[in-house]
Scaffold this motif. Structure first.
Motif, mmCIF file in Angstrom:
data_model
loop_
_atom_site.group_PDB
_atom_site.id
_atom_site.type_symbol
_atom_site.label_atom_id
_atom_site.label_comp_id
_atom_site.label_asym_id
_atom_site.label_seq_id
_atom_site.Cartn_x
_atom_site.Cartn_y
_atom_site.Cartn_z
ATOM 1 N N PRO A 64 0.819 -1.216 0.000
ATOM 2 C CA PRO A 64 0.000 0.000 0.000
ATOM 3 C C PRO A 64 0.853 1.266 0.000
ATOM 4 C CG PRO A 64 -0.933 -1.597 1.524
ATOM 5 C CD PRO A 64 0.389 -2.157 1.069
ATOM 6 N N ALA A 65 2.017 1.215 0.644
ATOM 7 C CA ALA A 65 2.893 2.389 0.690
ATOM 8 C C ALA A 65 3.362 2.799 -0.693
ATOM 9 C CB ALA A 65 4.089 2.112 1.598
ATOM 10 N N ALA A 66 3.619 1.818 -1.567
ATOM 11 C CA ALA A 66 4.059 2.132 -2.932
ATOM 12 C C ALA A 66 2.960 2.888 -3.672
ATOM 13 C CB ALA A 66 4.425 0.848 -3.676
ATOM 14 N N ALA A 70 2.670 7.113 -4.905
ATOM 15 C CA ALA A 70 2.273 7.513 -6.264
ATOM 16 C C ALA A 70 1.057 8.419 -6.234
ATOM 17 C CB ALA A 70 1.997 6.273 -7.113
ATOM 18 N N TYR A 71 0.090 8.136 -5.349
ATOM 19 C CA TYR A 71 -1.090 8.994 -5.225
ATOM 20 C C TYR A 71 -0.686 10.397 -4.779
ATOM 21 C CZ TYR A 71 -3.689 4.515 -4.990
ATOM 22 O OH TYR A 71 -4.210 3.267 -5.225
ATOM 23 N N GLN A 72 0.168 10.462 -3.773
ATOM 24 C CA GLN A 72 0.586 11.744 -3.226
ATOM 25 C C GLN A 72 1.261 12.596 -4.291
ATOM 26 O OE1 GLN A 72 0.041 12.661 0.175
ATOM 27 N NE2 GLN A 72 0.505 14.668 -0.685
ATOM 28 N N GLU A 73 2.128 11.960 -5.070
ATOM 29 C CA GLU A 73 2.838 12.691 -6.131
ATOM 30 C C GLU A 73 1.867 13.231 -7.170
ATOM 31 O OE1 GLU A 73 5.997 11.784 -9.759
ATOM 32 O OE2 GLU A 73 5.813 10.350 -8.114
ATOM 33 N N ALA A 74 0.896 12.414 -7.568
ATOM 34 C CA ALA A 74 -0.075 12.830 -8.579
ATOM 35 C C ALA A 74 -0.941 13.980 -8.078
ATOM 36 C CB ALA A 74 -0.948 11.644 -8.973
ATOM 37 N N ILE A 75 -1.424 13.868 -6.853
ATOM 38 C CA ILE A 75 -2.319 14.897 -6.300
ATOM 39 C C ILE A 75 -1.576 16.214 -6.096
ATOM 40 C CG2 ILE A 75 -3.679 15.499 -4.260
ATOM 41 C CD1 ILE A 75 -4.346 12.430 -4.103
ATOM 42 N N GLN A 76 -0.328 16.142 -5.661
ATOM 43 C CA GLN A 76 0.466 17.363 -5.502
ATOM 44 C C GLN A 76 0.697 18.053 -6.846
ATOM 45 O OE1 GLN A 76 3.987 16.094 -3.361
ATOM 46 N NE2 GLN A 76 3.021 16.403 -1.363
ATOM 47 N N GLN A 95 -6.152 -4.982 -3.530
ATOM 48 C CA GLN A 95 -6.346 -4.656 -2.112
ATOM 49 C C GLN A 95 -5.340 -3.610 -1.653
ATOM 50 O OE1 GLN A 95 -5.720 -7.908 0.650
ATOM 51 N NE2 GLN A 95 -7.002 -6.961 2.200
ATOM 52 N N SER A 96 -4.069 -3.748 -2.069
ATOM 53 C CA SER A 96 -3.056 -2.760 -1.707
ATOM 54 C C SER A 96 -3.428 -1.379 -2.234
ATOM 55 C CB SER A 96 -1.682 -3.174 -2.264
ATOM 56 O OG SER A 96 -1.157 -4.284 -1.586
ATOM 57 N N ALA A 97 -3.902 -1.329 -3.473
ATOM 58 C CA ALA A 97 -4.286 -0.051 -4.078
ATOM 59 C C ALA A 97 -5.464 0.574 -3.336
ATOM 60 C CB ALA A 97 -4.633 -0.256 -5.549
ATOM 61 N N ALA A 101 -5.742 4.054 -1.033
ATOM 62 C CA ALA A 101 -6.679 5.084 -1.496
ATOM 63 C C ALA A 101 -7.575 5.622 -0.383
ATOM 64 C CB ALA A 101 -7.541 4.528 -2.628
ATOM 65 N N LEU A 102 -7.601 4.965 0.771
ATOM 66 C CA LEU A 102 -8.488 5.400 1.855
ATOM 67 C C LEU A 102 -8.208 6.836 2.293
ATOM 68 C CD1 LEU A 102 -8.579 2.163 4.066
ATOM 69 C CD2 LEU A 102 -10.399 3.064 2.592
ATOM 70 N N ASP A 103 -6.957 7.254 2.203
ATOM 71 C CA ASP A 103 -6.587 8.618 2.605
ATOM 72 C C ASP A 103 -6.713 9.628 1.468
ATOM 73 O OD1 ASP A 103 -5.971 7.801 5.191
ATOM 74 O OD2 ASP A 103 -3.901 7.281 4.659
ATOM 75 N N PHE A 104 -7.129 9.152 0.275
ATOM 76 C CA PHE A 104 -7.166 10.044 -0.891
ATOM 77 C C PHE A 104 -8.486 9.897 -1.651
ATOM 78 C CE2 PHE A 104 -2.786 8.638 -0.162
ATOM 79 C CZ PHE A 104 -2.085 9.830 -0.094
ATOM 80 N N GLN A 105 -9.565 9.580 -0.946
ATOM 81 C CA GLN A 105 -10.798 9.172 -1.621
ATOM 82 C C GLN A 105 -11.398 10.249 -2.517
ATOM 83 O OE1 GLN A 105 -13.683 6.895 0.725
ATOM 84 N NE2 GLN A 105 -12.143 6.657 2.324
ATOM 85 N N ASP A 106 -11.141 11.503 -2.241
ATOM 86 C CA ASP A 106 -11.712 12.572 -3.061
ATOM 87 C C ASP A 106 -11.014 12.702 -4.414
ATOM 88 O OD1 ASP A 106 -13.485 13.152 -1.057
ATOM 89 O OD2 ASP A 106 -12.294 14.791 -0.212
ATOM 90 N N HIS A 107 -9.883 12.040 -4.573
ATOM 91 C CA HIS A 107 -9.083 12.229 -5.791
ATOM 92 C C HIS A 107 -8.714 10.926 -6.502
ATOM 93 C CE1 HIS A 107 -8.469 16.435 -4.631
ATOM 94 N NE2 HIS A 107 -8.218 16.000 -3.411
ATOM 95 N N VAL A 108 -8.969 9.776 -5.881
ATOM 96 C CA VAL A 108 -8.482 8.499 -6.414
ATOM 97 C C VAL A 108 -9.631 7.508 -6.580
ATOM 98 C CG1 VAL A 108 -6.972 6.512 -6.000
ATOM 99 C CG2 VAL A 108 -6.212 8.814 -5.348
ATOM 100 N N SER A 109 -9.705 6.877 -7.744
ATOM 101 C CA SER A 109 -10.644 5.776 -8.001
ATOM 102 C C SER A 109 -9.846 4.532 -8.365
ATOM 103 C CB SER A 109 -11.593 6.119 -9.152
ATOM 104 O OG SER A 109 -12.368 7.264 -8.859
#
Length: 281
Positions: A64-66, A70-76, A95-97, A101-109
Motif C-alpha cells: 500500500p505504501a508504494a 504515487a497517489y501523493q505525487e499525482a495529487i500534488q 487490495q493494496s491499491a 486510497a483510503l486517505d485520498f478518496q476525493d481524488h483516487v478511483s
C-alpha cells in the motif's frame, strides 16, 4: 486538472506506450533473489532466468505504501487519479491499491480489471482514450466498469512443463500431454485463469483459438486490440497471425503486440501466444 492513470507492471504493452502511465512494479523472486518487475529485471531478462533456473519463480504484490507514494505525487501535481489493477482473484494488488486510497478518496478511483496482462492493458488503453476525449474521472470509471465483461483474454500454451512445476497439472498429465503434443487453450473467466480446451498440435491449437474468439462474439475493432507472446522471440505469434488472418482482416493497421511478463510467464513458460480484445456488443 488532468487524469493520471496508475497501473501495475502486469499490464503488458508495447514500450512506446508506457510513458502514458505511472507503473507500480510487482516483485519477482527466484529463490532468494528478488527483483522489481520492469525496474531491476525486464521481461527478456526474466525469460532468460526462467529457462536457466531450476526454481520456479514467484511474484508478490506491491505494498500500500508504494501506491500511497504515487497517489501523493499525482495529487500534488494537481492530477485526478484512476488506478487499474490485475484481477483481485489472482493477486492482492487491488487490495493494496484500495488500502492506500483510503486517505485520498476525493481524488483516487481504483478499478479491479478482473483480467491480467494484455487483457488488463486494453481496458487501460480505452480509459486513456476517454481521458483524451475530455471525459471526467467519474465518467471514465463508470464506462470502464461497464465494459469489463466484454474484455476477453485467450491464450495457447506451447509447453506443459511450467503448469506442472506450478502444480496446476500432475506430472503424469504433463508427460501424457507432451507425448501427444497437447496445446492447452486458456482464458480469463470471472477474473480467474480457466482451461477453455485442449488441442493436439499447434495447428489444432490455432484453430481452437480462432473458434474461442469467434464464440466470444467476435472482435470489436473500434476498441483496443492487443496480442501477446511469452519467451525470447515472437516467431510463434507471427505464425499465428498469418494462420488466423481471417480474424484480423477488419483491422486496417499492423496488429500491436507485447511481450508478456512474469506474472503469466511464470505459469505458462515460453512459447505461449495470446489475444486480448473487446467482444462486440
Amino acid at each position: 486538472m488532468s487524469i493520471r492513470f496508475i497501473i501495475d507492471s502486469t499490464a503488458d504493452m508495447p514500450d512506446e506506450l508506457k510513458s502514458n502511465f505511472t507503473i507500480i512494479p510487482l516483485s519477482v523472486h527466484f529463490g532468494t533473489e528478488e527483483f522489481l518487475d520492469g525496474v531491476t529485471i525486464n521481461n527478456r531478462e526474466f525469460y532468460q532466468k526462467l529457462v536457466e533456473s531450476d526454481v520456479l519463480p514467484t511474484t508478490s504484490q506491491p505494498t500500500p505504501a508504494a501506491y500511497a507514494e504515487a497517489y501523493q505525487e499525482a495529487i500534488q501535481a494537481g492530477d485526478e487519479v484512476i488506478v487499474l489493477t490485475l484481477s483481485s482473484k489472482l493477486s492482492g494488488t487491488y487490495q493494496s491499491a484500495c488500502i492506500a486510497a483510503l486517505d485520498f478518496q476525493d481524488h483516487v478511483s481504483v478499478i479491479d480489471t478482473q483480467n491480467v496482462t494484455i487483457g488488463e492493458t486494453i481496458l487501460v488503453l480505452h480509459g486513456l482514450q476517454l481521458a483524451k476525449e475530455g471525459k471526467s474521472r467519474a465518467e471514465i470509471v463508470e464506462t470502464l466498469l461497464s465494459l469489463r465483461h466484454r474484455v476477453h483474454l485467450i491464450a495457447m500454451v506451447d509447453t506443459l512443463e511450467y503448469l506442472k512445476k506450478g502444480g496446476r497439472i500432475s506430472p503424469s498429465m504433463a508427460l501424457a500431454g507432451t507425448l501427444l503434443s497437447i496445446k492447452p487453450v486458456l482464458g480469463i473467466v470471472d477474473g480467474e485463469i480457466a482451461m477453455l480446451g485442449k488441442a493436439r498440435g499447434s495447428k489444432q491449437g490455432n484453430n481452437l483459438l480462432v473458434k474461442e474468439i469467434q464464440s466470444a462474439g467476435g472482435v470489436d475493432f473500434s476498441m483496443p486490440v492487443l496480442l501477446g507472446y511469452t519467451g525470447m522471440d515472437d516467431t510463434l505469434l507471427q505464425k499465428y497471425i498469418s494462420d488466423s488472418a481471417i480474424l484480423w482482416e477488419e483491422h486496417d493497421a499492423p496488429l500491436p503486440y507485447a511481450l508478456v511478463g512474469s506474472t503469466i510467464g511464470t505459469h505458462v513458460g515460453p512459447g505461449a501466444i495470446a489475444a486480448a480484445f473487446f467482444s462486440k456488443e
